[in-house]
Every structure is written in C-alpha cells, then in structure tokens.
Design a protein around this motif. Sequence first.
Motif, PDB file in Angstrom:
ATOM      1  N   GLY A 211       0.812  -1.216   0.000  1.00  0.00           N
ATOM      2  CA  GLY A 211       0.000   0.000   0.000  1.00  0.00           C
ATOM      3  C   GLY A 211       0.839   1.256   0.000  1.00  0.00           C
ATOM      4  O   GLY A 211       0.483   2.250  -0.637  1.00  0.00           O
ATOM      5  N   PHE A 212       1.956   1.227   0.733  1.00  0.00           N
ATOM      6  CA  PHE A 212       2.878   2.360   0.749  1.00  0.00           C
ATOM      7  C   PHE A 212       4.281   1.800   0.889  1.00  0.00           C
ATOM      8  O   PHE A 212       4.649   1.276   1.931  1.00  0.00           O
ATOM      9  N   LEU A 213       5.041   1.915  -0.163  1.00  0.00           N
ATOM     10  CA  LEU A 213       6.365   1.298  -0.257  1.00  0.00           C
ATOM     11  C   LEU A 213       7.216   1.566   0.987  1.00  0.00           C
ATOM     12  O   LEU A 213       7.359   2.708   1.411  1.00  0.00           O
ATOM     13  N   GLY A 214       7.765   0.506   1.587  1.00  0.00           N
ATOM     14  CA  GLY A 214       8.673   0.629   2.719  1.00  0.00           C
ATOM     15  C   GLY A 214       7.996   0.570   4.071  1.00  0.00           C
ATOM     16  O   GLY A 214       8.672   0.358   5.094  1.00  0.00           O
ATOM     17  N   LEU A 215       6.671   0.740   4.112  1.00  0.00           N
ATOM     18  CA  LEU A 215       5.972   0.760   5.400  1.00  0.00           C
ATOM     19  C   LEU A 215       6.008  -0.619   6.067  1.00  0.00           C
ATOM     20  O   LEU A 215       6.076  -0.728   7.293  1.00  0.00           O
ATOM     21  N   GLY A 216       5.970  -1.679   5.271  1.00  0.00           N
ATOM     22  CA  GLY A 216       6.055  -3.031   5.824  1.00  0.00           C
ATOM     23  C   GLY A 216       7.395  -3.276   6.482  1.00  0.00           C
ATOM     24  O   GLY A 216       7.480  -3.959   7.524  1.00  0.00           O
TER      25      GLY A 216
ATOM     26  N   PRO B  57       6.724  -1.852  -5.478  1.00  0.00           N
ATOM     27  CA  PRO B  57       5.806  -2.216  -4.383  1.00  0.00           C
ATOM     28  C   PRO B  57       5.663  -3.725  -4.218  1.00  0.00           C
ATOM     29  O   PRO B  57       5.556  -4.222  -3.088  1.00  0.00           O
ATOM     30  N   LEU B  58       5.653  -4.446  -5.336  1.00  0.00           N
ATOM     31  CA  LEU B  58       5.531  -5.903  -5.265  1.00  0.00           C
ATOM     32  C   LEU B  58       6.752  -6.513  -4.592  1.00  0.00           C
ATOM     33  O   LEU B  58       6.633  -7.373  -3.705  1.00  0.00           O
ATOM     34  N   PHE B  59       7.926  -6.051  -5.006  1.00  0.00           N
ATOM     35  CA  PHE B  59       9.161  -6.556  -4.403  1.00  0.00           C
ATOM     36  C   PHE B  59       9.222  -6.208  -2.922  1.00  0.00           C
ATOM     37  O   PHE B  59       9.603  -7.031  -2.079  1.00  0.00           O
ATOM     38  N   SER B  60       8.822  -4.972  -2.580  1.00  0.00           N
ATOM     39  CA  SER B  60       8.817  -4.533  -1.188  1.00  0.00           C
ATOM     40  C   SER B  60       7.861  -5.381  -0.349  1.00  0.00           C
ATOM     41  O   SER B  60       8.172  -5.754   0.795  1.00  0.00           O
TER      42      SER B  60
ATOM     43  N   ILE C 261       9.264  -0.927   7.878  1.00  0.00           N
ATOM     44  CA  ILE C 261       9.231  -0.167   9.138  1.00  0.00           C
ATOM     45  C   ILE C 261       8.440  -0.948  10.198  1.00  0.00           C
ATOM     46  O   ILE C 261       8.832  -1.013  11.356  1.00  0.00           O
ATOM     47  N   TYR C 262       7.339  -1.544   9.786  1.00  0.00           N
ATOM     48  CA  TYR C 262       6.526  -2.386  10.680  1.00  0.00           C
ATOM     49  C   TYR C 262       7.356  -3.531  11.234  1.00  0.00           C
ATOM     50  O   TYR C 262       7.200  -3.946  12.396  1.00  0.00           O
ATOM     51  N   ASN C 263       8.287  -4.052  10.437  1.00  0.00           N
ATOM     52  CA  ASN C 263       9.153  -5.155  10.848  1.00  0.00           C
ATOM     53  C   ASN C 263      10.354  -4.682  11.659  1.00  0.00           C
ATOM     54  O   ASN C 263      11.232  -5.479  11.996  1.00  0.00           O
ATOM     55  N   GLY C 264      10.430  -3.387  11.954  1.00  0.00           N
ATOM     56  CA  GLY C 264      11.546  -2.855  12.734  1.00  0.00           C
ATOM     57  C   GLY C 264      12.748  -2.478  11.907  1.00  0.00           C
ATOM     58  O   GLY C 264      13.821  -2.196  12.447  1.00  0.00           O
ATOM     59  N   GLN C 265      12.602  -2.437  10.577  1.00  0.00           N
ATOM     60  CA  GLN C 265      13.717  -2.117   9.684  1.00  0.00           C
ATOM     61  C   GLN C 265      13.536  -0.696   9.123  1.00  0.00           C
ATOM     62  O   GLN C 265      13.197  -0.498   7.959  1.00  0.00           O
ATOM     63  N   LEU C 266      13.808   0.282   9.964  1.00  0.00           N
ATOM     64  CA  LEU C 266      13.595   1.676   9.578  1.00  0.00           C
ATOM     65  C   LEU C 266      14.480   2.070   8.391  1.00  0.00           C
ATOM     66  O   LEU C 266      14.008   2.710   7.441  1.00  0.00           O
ATOM     67  N   LYS C 267      15.752   1.698   8.440  1.00  0.00           N
ATOM     68  CA  LYS C 267      16.678   2.085   7.374  1.00  0.00           C
ATOM     69  C   LYS C 267      16.254   1.475   6.026  1.00  0.00           C
ATOM     70  O   LYS C 267      16.218   2.163   5.009  1.00  0.00           O
ATOM     71  N   LYS C 268      15.920   0.183   6.052  1.00  0.00           N
ATOM     72  CA  LYS C 268      15.494  -0.466   4.803  1.00  0.00           C
ATOM     73  C   LYS C 268      14.198   0.157   4.286  1.00  0.00           C
ATOM     74  O   LYS C 268      14.037   0.373   3.084  1.00  0.00           O
ATOM     75  N   GLY C 269      13.265   0.461   5.183  1.00  0.00           N
ATOM     76  CA  GLY C 269      12.022   1.095   4.774  1.00  0.00           C
ATOM     77  C   GLY C 269      12.264   2.437   4.104  1.00  0.00           C
ATOM     78  O   GLY C 269      11.659   2.753   3.076  1.00  0.00           O
ATOM     79  N   CYS C 270      13.173   3.232   4.688  1.00  0.00           N
ATOM     80  CA  CYS C 270      13.496   4.537   4.101  1.00  0.00           C
ATOM     81  C   CYS C 270      14.166   4.392   2.739  1.00  0.00           C
ATOM     82  O   CYS C 270      13.949   5.207   1.840  1.00  0.00           O
ATOM     83  N   ILE C 271      14.978   3.351   2.576  1.00  0.00           N
ATOM     84  CA  ILE C 271      15.622   3.096   1.282  1.00  0.00           C
ATOM     85  C   ILE C 271      14.571   2.785   0.222  1.00  0.00           C
ATOM     86  O   ILE C 271      14.624   3.311  -0.898  1.00  0.00           O
ATOM     87  N   PHE C 272      13.592   1.953   0.559  1.00  0.00           N
ATOM     88  CA  PHE C 272      12.523   1.636  -0.386  1.00  0.00           C
ATOM     89  C   PHE C 272      11.730   2.899  -0.754  1.00  0.00           C
ATOM     90  O   PHE C 272      11.414   3.124  -1.920  1.00  0.00           O
ATOM     91  N   ILE C 273      11.418   3.708   0.260  1.00  0.00           N
ATOM     92  CA  ILE C 273      10.677   4.947   0.000  1.00  0.00           C
ATOM     93  C   ILE C 273      11.490   5.871  -0.897  1.00  0.00           C
ATOM     94  O   ILE C 273      10.967   6.465  -1.854  1.00  0.00           O
ATOM     95  N   GLY C 274      12.783   6.002  -0.610  1.00  0.00           N
ATOM     96  CA  GLY C 274      13.653   6.851  -1.433  1.00  0.00           C
ATOM     97  C   GLY C 274      13.751   6.369  -2.868  1.00  0.00           C
ATOM     98  O   GLY C 274      13.726   7.170  -3.816  1.00  0.00           O
TER      99      GLY C 274
END
Length: 277
Positions: free
Chosen positions: A22-27, A75-78, A29-42
């Motif tokens: 639904g929103f790239l990288g949010l999953g 989004p699919l890969f994320s 962040i939900y898993n505790g991976q803030l850095k990876k989530g921000c990379i996906f969003i970027g």
Amino acid sequence: MSEETAIGKKREPLLAAVLSFGFLGLGQIYNGQLKKGCIFIGLWLAVAYATIFVLLFSRHISYLYIYVIMLLMLPLFSAIDAFFTARRKGTVILFWFNHWIVYSLPGIFIYLAVIGIYFIKPHYTEVFRIGSSGMKWTLIRNDCIVTDTRASVIKTPKRGDVVAFKSPDDPSKKWIERVIGLPGEVLAIKDNVVYINGNELEEPYIYLDQTYLGRMEHTENFKEMNIPTGHVFVMGDNRLASLDSRRFGPISIEAVTGKVLYIYLSPDISRIGTRLE
C-alpha cells in the motif's frame, strides 16, 4: 512491564506485505527495519520523479517504459520482502517508530497530496481525450493529452502551438487546433497552401484525409483576411476533416485555455509520452 512488551511483539507477515504494497517501505518499518524502509521509499520517490521528468522533458519513450515498470515492480518486491522478513523474524523488539501514528503518516501524506492536486491542478494543467480526427496524425482519436493552462503560456500563443480553446458554438465545450495565423497578419489559403503576409507557410504536419474530401466547407481555399488584434487563426492538421477558423473565423486569445504538452495515454502505445512542440 509485561514479558511480551519486554521481549517484543509478533509481526504478521500478511499485514507487513499489505502495508508495504500500500505504501512502499511501510512493511519494512513495521518489521523494525527503519533504514530499509526509508531506502525503499527513497527508491520509489526517485523513480517517480524520474518518470515525471521523462514524461515532461524527454523524447526517449523507452526510458518511460522502464520507469513505469519499475514503479509497478517496486511495491511488489517490497511487499514480498516484508512478508518473508516478518515470517522469518516472528517477534521483533518494538522501536519508537513502531506506532500507529507512524503507520498513519503515509495515509495523511496521500490525503494532503490529493488535496494539493485538487487545488493546484486547475491552475496549471488540464487533461483531454481527443474525440475527432481533425488533428490527425499529430493527435488521433482517443489520445489523452495534458495541456499547460498557465496564463503566461496561453496569453502569448505562438505559431505552431497546439491549443485548447472554448468552442465558438458552445463555450462549455473545448476544441483542440493548431495556431496558424497571429494577430495583425494577413492570411490566405490557396489549394490547401497557407500564405502568411504573401509568403508560403511550411507545414510538415499537414495530413489530407481523402475520405473527408468534399464533406467540409472552407477547406482548399480561403480568401485573404487580416487577423484582428487579440485573435489567432487556428486550423486542424487534418485539413479536410477539421472545423476551424476557416468556418468560424479567428478566435480570441481570451478563449484559449491551454497549450498541449504531451500525450499521456493512447490506443497506440508508441505515442505515449510524445511531446508536442
């Protein structure tokens, strides 16, 4: 503090996937991976901006296809990554960003973006779907186009600009034609050749669809006329099929509502992203 809170909390793989899709990288962040989530969003923002840039400024349509595919695949890969990470980790330590407020931020961002587009779009762009063959082959039936509606653009039309304007017959409707004659010029048409101030106008974009031969008035010849101040003479590229200034005369510049920028959707996929000069 309970044992569950001290240790962490179980992550639901399906929820992680849905959040990330639904929103790239949010999953992530939900898993505790803030850095990876921000990379996906970027990554998604970079590709989105690159897609917009190509659509607005580049003629290399192949690049557009690549960026659109990337926008769809990221989004699919994320989501897949978030799903398997949640399943593998099971329980994770909760951080400050594992909070419903953080999870709701994307929704707030999307809401503000939609509101912004709603208020900004009418002042800068307008979209149309072509419903006739009067501008063939520059624009074909069912092409979807974007026009620039900024006052600085529409109040100073140039020869060759493809513009949208209010129909002389019904101002609630808008037509698309090309600017041929400018204010103060003398225009005449002889055997489908346009003359401006006595000089032949080169028009490589003209198409003469013989199936319309004899159906329209004022096609091959038009007597010499002076274009009034504050007006332009417009014609369709498909001269035998276009209802234009040969019938209703020059149009007021005040009636011009936009300049066509590019085709964003078309039944002919090779035309998508084509810019009009």
